[in-house]
Design a protein around this motif. Structure first.
Motif, PDB file in Angstrom:
ATOM      1  N   GLU A 103       0.867  -1.190   0.000  1.00  0.00           N
ATOM      2  CA  GLU A 103       0.000   0.000   0.000  1.00  0.00           C
ATOM      3  C   GLU A 103       0.900   1.236   0.000  1.00  0.00           C
ATOM      4  N   GLY A 113     -18.685   8.609   0.374  1.00  0.00           N
ATOM      5  CA  GLY A 113     -19.870   8.951   1.156  1.00  0.00           C
ATOM      6  C   GLY A 113     -19.844   8.283   2.523  1.00  0.00           C
ATOM      7  N   PHE A 136     -20.868   5.459   3.404  1.00  0.00           N
ATOM      8  CA  PHE A 136     -22.086   4.677   3.627  1.00  0.00           C
ATOM      9  C   PHE A 136     -21.717   3.212   3.447  1.00  0.00           C
ATOM     10  N   ARG A 165     -13.692   6.331   6.199  1.00  0.00           N
ATOM     11  CA  ARG A 165     -12.826   5.408   5.478  1.00  0.00           C
ATOM     12  C   ARG A 165     -11.474   5.281   6.165  1.00  0.00           C
ATOM     13  N   ASP A 189     -12.581  -1.266  -7.449  1.00  0.00           N
ATOM     14  CA  ASP A 189     -12.759  -0.287  -8.522  1.00  0.00           C
ATOM     15  C   ASP A 189     -11.999  -0.667  -9.790  1.00  0.00           C
ATOM     16  N   ILE A 201     -18.086  -0.111  -1.851  1.00  0.00           N
ATOM     17  CA  ILE A 201     -17.329  -0.896  -0.856  1.00  0.00           C
ATOM     18  C   ILE A 201     -17.780  -2.361  -0.911  1.00  0.00           C
TER      19      ILE A 201
END
Ligand SMILES: Cc1cc2nc3c(=O)[nH]c(=O)nc-3n(C[C@H](O)[C@H](O)[C@H](O)COP(=O)(O)OP(=O)(O)OC[C@H]3O[C@@H](n4cnc5c(N)ncnc54)[C@H](O)[C@@H]3O)c2cc1C
Length: 395
Positions: A33, A44, A46, A95, A293, A306
């Motif tokens: 990473e 968002g 969510f 996130r 993605d 997600i």
């Protein structure tokens, strides 16, 4: 390093979940990473019902992390509003917290996690892969060459040189929410009155984009919105002007923004998101699995990116775990994702259009509440990626 180690590029939800699944299967796995530690991302925040089930299965305790339950949705179209009970309990969590909890869980499961390590180059080497990585260890930058038999590409919206997502032409032509035309912003804010935000997500629709607001952990509210690039230009690229423009879209949003105090000087921003992209099985490359993605980009309005990241991570690990090849994985991922992506695009296109929004709101307001909620839940479920069988049992 073992030759048959799987290397995962990217430590977002897709990469971290895949690392957990592979490590749980006892397979050697290394995740690279590029960010050195916890960081914010435009989102968002969510967490859909499906995503929440994947996260539980991965060992995350959402309430313990501070996630807020979301049971209601409030939609605004200019001065019109519609309130719904959601057909499920969703969650919201920053996130920053979510992604780092997943990376911690990957380490616990036995994966090697290297933070602050960016992959700069990926190339074929015999039957496997060669990667050039770069790590900043101030004052020097360390470069290294590694090899792996299998690569999981989970670098999200960022493209890796020579391995960009093969974007279909129709993505650009058909999707009204085409990323190239939009900029996404995120800002965390303190609410004057937290009570107003309990258990509810708010979606404000307007010409040129939409804004979503919801409570996250620690008494903070997340504002995430998409606007067309020309609006940003009209605002002179100035954040205070963008906020003023947003507040002018409706009296509801003006009132909301007036009661919120930004926590950061500047928002996070992202542009060039290829909404509607789905990796074609015909483009599958042996030993290269595209996740999250990199596999598909659902209009963010649907709030299920997600879940797609976690779903593709589960599939890829299952298929790779039984020595299945990447074309089998990409065929299955395409089968699972094509329909929800189509439904989300249709919905996003309808609501991006002023007439579409007006008709949808007028019809919804005329319907009896029960029928309205039934239709809404049907629409929402169509944009969802089904849970894998083993998770359905525990749902
Ligand atoms: C405006 C907006 C709002 C959204 N809202 C929601 C929402 O409310 N709910 C939802 O479910 N989804 C939402 N999404 C979608 C969601 O954010 C993504 O689908 C999800 O983050 C994809 O996860 P991922 O792991 O594939 O990629 P990412 O989360 O982007 O992770 C990719 C990781 O790879 C790393 N990386 C990149 N390149 C390299 C490299 N070369 N070497 C090493 N590491 C690298 C990055 O640093 C990053 O950590 C939204 C998206 C947008 C744009």
């Amino acid at each position: 390093m073992m030759r048959d180690e799987t290397i995962i590029i990217g430590g977002g939800p897709a990469g971290a979940a895949a690392a957990i699944h592979l490590a749980r299967r006892g397979m050697p796995v290394r995740l690279l990473e590029r960010q050195a530690g916890p960081h914010h991302k435009v989102c968002g925040e969510f967490i859909s019902y499906e995503a929440a089930h994947h996260l539980k299965n991965l060992g995350l305790d959402l309430p313990a992390l501070g996630a807020q339950p979301i049971r209601r949705a409030r939609f605004y179209n200019g001065e019109q509003d519609l309130h719904f009970a959601l057909p499920f309990t969703a969650w919201s969590l920053s996130r920053r917290t979510l992604d780092s909890a997943l990376l911690d869980q990957a380490k616990v499961a036995g994966a090697s996690v290297e933070l602050g390590t960016a992959v700069r180059k990926l190339s074929r080497a015999g039957n496997g892969w060669e990667l050039t990585t770069q790590k900043k260890l101030a004052p020097v930058t360390q470069r290294a060459v590694r090899s792996a038999k299998t690569i999981f590409l989970a670098n999200g919206k960022h493209e890796l040189r020579d391995w960009q997502r093969p974007l279909q032409k129709e993505t650009e032509e058909n999707a009204r929410f085409t990323g190239n035309l939009f900029i996404g912003f995120k800002m965390h804010l303190f609410p004057g009155n937290l009570h107003d935000w309990q258990e509810a997500v708010e979606i404000h629709l307007f010409d040129g984009g939409y804004a979503g607001l919801e409570p996250i952990e620690n008494g903070v509210v997340n504002l995430c919105f998409l606007i067309r690039q020309e609006i940003y230009k009209t605002c002179g690229g100035s954040w205070p002007e963008v906020l003023r423009w947003l507040a002018d879209t409706s009296s509801h949003l003006r009132l909301r923004l007036a009661g919120l105090t930004p926590l950061w000087h500047e928002p996070l921003a992202v542009a060039g998101i290829p909404y509607g992209f789905i990796a074609s099985p015909a483009d599958a490359v042996p030993d290269l699995f595209r996740l999250g993605d990199q596999a598909a980009v659902i209009p963010s309005f649907a709030g299920d990116g997600i879940a797609i990241a976690l779903h593709t991570a589960t599939l890829a690990a299952q298929i790779h775990g039984i020595n299945g090849d990447s074309s089998a994985y990409h065929r299955r991922a395409h089968e699972d994702l094509a329909q929800p992506l189509r439904a989300a695009r249709l919905l996003a296109n309808l609501l991006a259009h002023p007439q579409g929004r007006n008709i949808a709101f007028t019809v919804a307001r005329l319907l009896p509440a029960l029928m309205r909620e039934k239709i809404l839940s049907e629409l929402i479920m169509r944009t969802r990626v089904s849970l894998p069988d083993e998770l359905v049992a525990g749902a």
